[in-house]
Design a protein around this motif. Structure first.
Motif, PDB file in Angstrom:
ATOM      1  N   HIS A 140       0.842  -1.209   0.000  1.00 52.35           N
ATOM      2  CA  HIS A 140       0.000   0.000   0.000  1.00 52.35           C
ATOM      3  C   HIS A 140       0.871   1.251   0.000  1.00 52.35           C
ATOM      4  N   TYR A 141       1.893   1.282   0.869  1.00 55.73           N
ATOM      5  CA  TYR A 141       2.736   2.472   0.967  1.00 55.73           C
ATOM      6  C   TYR A 141       3.644   2.607  -0.252  1.00 55.73           C
ATOM      7  N   ARG A 153       2.694   1.979  -3.255  1.00 60.87           N
ATOM      8  CA  ARG A 153       1.852   2.664  -4.249  1.00 60.87           C
ATOM      9  C   ARG A 153       1.738   4.151  -3.931  1.00 60.87           C
ATOM     10  N   GLU A 154       1.601   4.491  -2.663  1.00 61.93           N
ATOM     11  CA  GLU A 154       1.502   5.903  -2.282  1.00 61.93           C
ATOM     12  C   GLU A 154       2.788   6.655  -2.613  1.00 61.93           C
ATOM     13  N   LEU A 155       3.909   5.958  -2.560  1.00 60.59           N
ATOM     14  CA  LEU A 155       5.204   6.576  -2.855  1.00 60.59           C
ATOM     15  C   LEU A 155       5.557   6.479  -4.337  1.00 60.59           C
ATOM     16  N   GLY A 156       4.644   5.925  -5.118  1.00 59.50           N
ATOM     17  CA  GLY A 156       4.838   5.869  -6.562  1.00 59.50           C
ATOM     18  C   GLY A 156       5.824   4.836  -7.024  1.00 59.50           C
ATOM     19  N   MET A 157       5.844   3.669  -6.364  1.00 57.48           N
ATOM     20  CA  MET A 157       6.775   2.612  -6.759  1.00 57.48           C
ATOM     21  C   MET A 157       6.166   1.262  -6.447  1.00 57.48           C
ATOM     22  N   SER A 158       6.806   0.219  -6.911  1.00 54.87           N
ATOM     23  CA  SER A 158       6.342  -1.134  -6.621  1.00 54.87           C
ATOM     24  C   SER A 158       6.808  -1.553  -5.229  1.00 54.87           C
ATOM     25  N   GLY A 159       6.196  -2.620  -4.706  1.00 57.90           N
ATOM     26  CA  GLY A 159       6.613  -3.118  -3.410  1.00 57.90           C
ATOM     27  C   GLY A 159       8.063  -3.537  -3.405  1.00 57.90           C
ATOM     28  N   SER A 164      10.432  -2.319  -5.331  1.00 62.61           N
ATOM     29  CA  SER A 164      11.272  -1.115  -5.381  1.00 62.61           C
ATOM     30  C   SER A 164      11.376  -0.468  -4.008  1.00 62.61           C
ATOM     31  N   LEU A 165      10.258  -0.446  -3.271  1.00 62.90           N
ATOM     32  CA  LEU A 165      10.287   0.125  -1.925  1.00 62.90           C
ATOM     33  C   LEU A 165      11.260  -0.644  -1.034  1.00 62.90           C
ATOM     34  N   SER A 181      17.747   0.187   5.855  1.00 61.81           N
ATOM     35  CA  SER A 181      16.562  -0.008   6.677  1.00 61.81           C
ATOM     36  C   SER A 181      15.626  -1.009   6.020  1.00 61.81           C
ATOM     37  N   SER A 182      14.411  -1.150   6.581  1.00 62.86           N
ATOM     38  CA  SER A 182      13.390  -2.034   6.039  1.00 62.86           C
ATOM     39  C   SER A 182      12.029  -1.511   6.475  1.00 62.86           C
ATOM     40  N   PHE A 183      10.967  -2.022   5.845  1.00 63.41           N
ATOM     41  CA  PHE A 183       9.630  -1.562   6.193  1.00 63.41           C
ATOM     42  C   PHE A 183       9.325  -1.832   7.661  1.00 63.41           C
ATOM     43  N   ASN A 184       9.590  -3.044   8.127  1.00 63.73           N
ATOM     44  CA  ASN A 184       9.287  -3.391   9.514  1.00 63.73           C
ATOM     45  C   ASN A 184      10.109  -2.565  10.495  1.00 63.73           C
ATOM     46  N   GLN A 185      11.352  -2.285  10.152  1.00 64.73           N
ATOM     47  CA  GLN A 185      12.182  -1.480  11.032  1.00 64.73           C
ATOM     48  C   GLN A 185      11.624  -0.065  11.154  1.00 64.73           C
TER      49      GLN A 185
END
Length: 342
Positions: free
Chosen positions: A263-264, A266-272, A274-275, A284-288
């Motif tokens: 979801h985030y 897409r909000e940042l204009g990239m694929s999962g 790529s994020l 870093s990482s999403f969970n961190q």
């Protein structure tokens, strides 16, 4: 009692300004090298170099410097590559340096704004009674920069200084990490100073009185104007990090429950994917980021007077119940929420 730390410093991967790498590529082409092939082998591409403000991973640029030395079979590469740079290479920093009222001011700007070029080292300027030492302490020596890349920085600073002070301007002493040279003569002839090889950090020592002499073409107004441009760039560099942008979105959404990384993305204009890749490049990482954001907010809420209930705080952080929040907070800080004292 010692206060728990609600977040850990994110260890970002150092980066390098793309325009500096363009200088290296120009030098390679002029010396008959297949610069495009070396660029590809280093893991970089021309699309990354299209934006003059782009940041490139230090590890990849180090690989490019190493490949360049191998291709040219020239360990003095760093001494002459800066011949292909110009005042625009480092954008406003180049103008600020050349417009400085004294060389001491110019070197102070080098130390202050080093992160514009690269955040791979801590740069210090030690002003003593009779001498001034400019030094570099590398953050991640295993990633780089290469010896030649750092020697190119020293060479560029000295060449720029000679443009405004005269060709005979020289440091009192130079320290290099390079332990051995097939031929030390080119280094000694260029620096025109005693050189310490195998040093623990890069240094250039100068005579303070010489650095404090007024420069004929100094322009304080232009220099300060350029300073502001650099400051704005560095602010945008920090604000533009993916981790910072993601953190802002999480703060907005947590009271309703944080959503998944797709979801985030897409909000940042990239694929999962790529994020994940961009966050990884920033160390870093999403969970961190999610855990750090929750912990920082939790510490803030728990420090308010009057303090909200643990149930309310758990809700604001997107937890389904108080016990889940309490376990997470203890894992983050080592203490229970009720025992936390800001």
């Amino acid at each position: 009692m010692p206060q728990p730390q609600c977040s850990q410093d994110v260890e970002r991967q150092p980066t390098v300004l793309s325009s500096w790498i363009k200088v290296l590529l120009l030098a390679l082409r002029d010396h008959g090298c297949n610069a495009d092939l070396l660029l590809q082998e280093s893991g970089l591409d021309h699309e990354q170099l299209a934006d003059p403000d782009a940041r490139l991973p230090l590890a990849a640029t180090t690989r490019l410097w190493d490949l360049s030395v191998q291709a040219l079979e020239d360990e003095t590469l760093g001494l002459w590559v800066p011949c292909y740079s110009n005042q625009n290479t480092f954008h406003a920093l180049g103008y600020a340096f050349m417009a400085s009222s004294t060389l001491l001011e110019a070197l102070q700007r080098v130390a202050r704004f080093n992160a514009m070029v690269s955040d791979a080292a801590r740069v210090e300027l030690d002003v003593g009674e009779n001498s001034v030492v400019l030094s570099w302490d590398l953050w991640t020596p295993d990633l780089g920069p290469s010896q030649e890349a750092m020697e190119a920085i020293l060479s560029l600073i000295l060449r720029s200084s000679r443009k405004i002070r005269g060709k005979d301007f020289a440091p009192l002493k130079v320290s290099l990490l390079r332990k051995r040279c097939a031929d030390e003569t080119p280094f000694r002839e260029f620096f025109q100073a005693p050189i310490e090889f195998g040093a623990d950090r890069y240094r250039m020592e100068f005579d303070r009185a010489e650095l404090e002499q007024p420069l004929e073409w100094g322009n304080e107004s232009l220099a300060r104007s350029s300073d502001r441009v650099i400051e704005d760039y560095l602010k945008q560099l920090e604000m533009g990090s993916v981790a910072t942008r993601l953190r802002n979105l999480l703060v907005r959404d947590l009271p309703g429950g944080a959503l998944g990384h797709e979801h985030y993305a897409r909000e940042l204009g990239m694929s999962g994917r790529s994020l994940q890749r961009k966050l990884s490049a920033e160390g870093s990482s999403f969970n961190q980021i999610l855990n750090e954001t929750r912990c920082e907010l939790a510490c803030s809420y728990l420090g308010q007077t009057p303090r909200q209930s643990l149930t309310e705080i758990a809700f604001l952080l997107g937890f389904s119940d108080t016990s889940s929040f309490s376990r997470a907070f203890h894992r983050w800080t080592g203490v229970a929420p009720g025992a936390y004292a800001p």
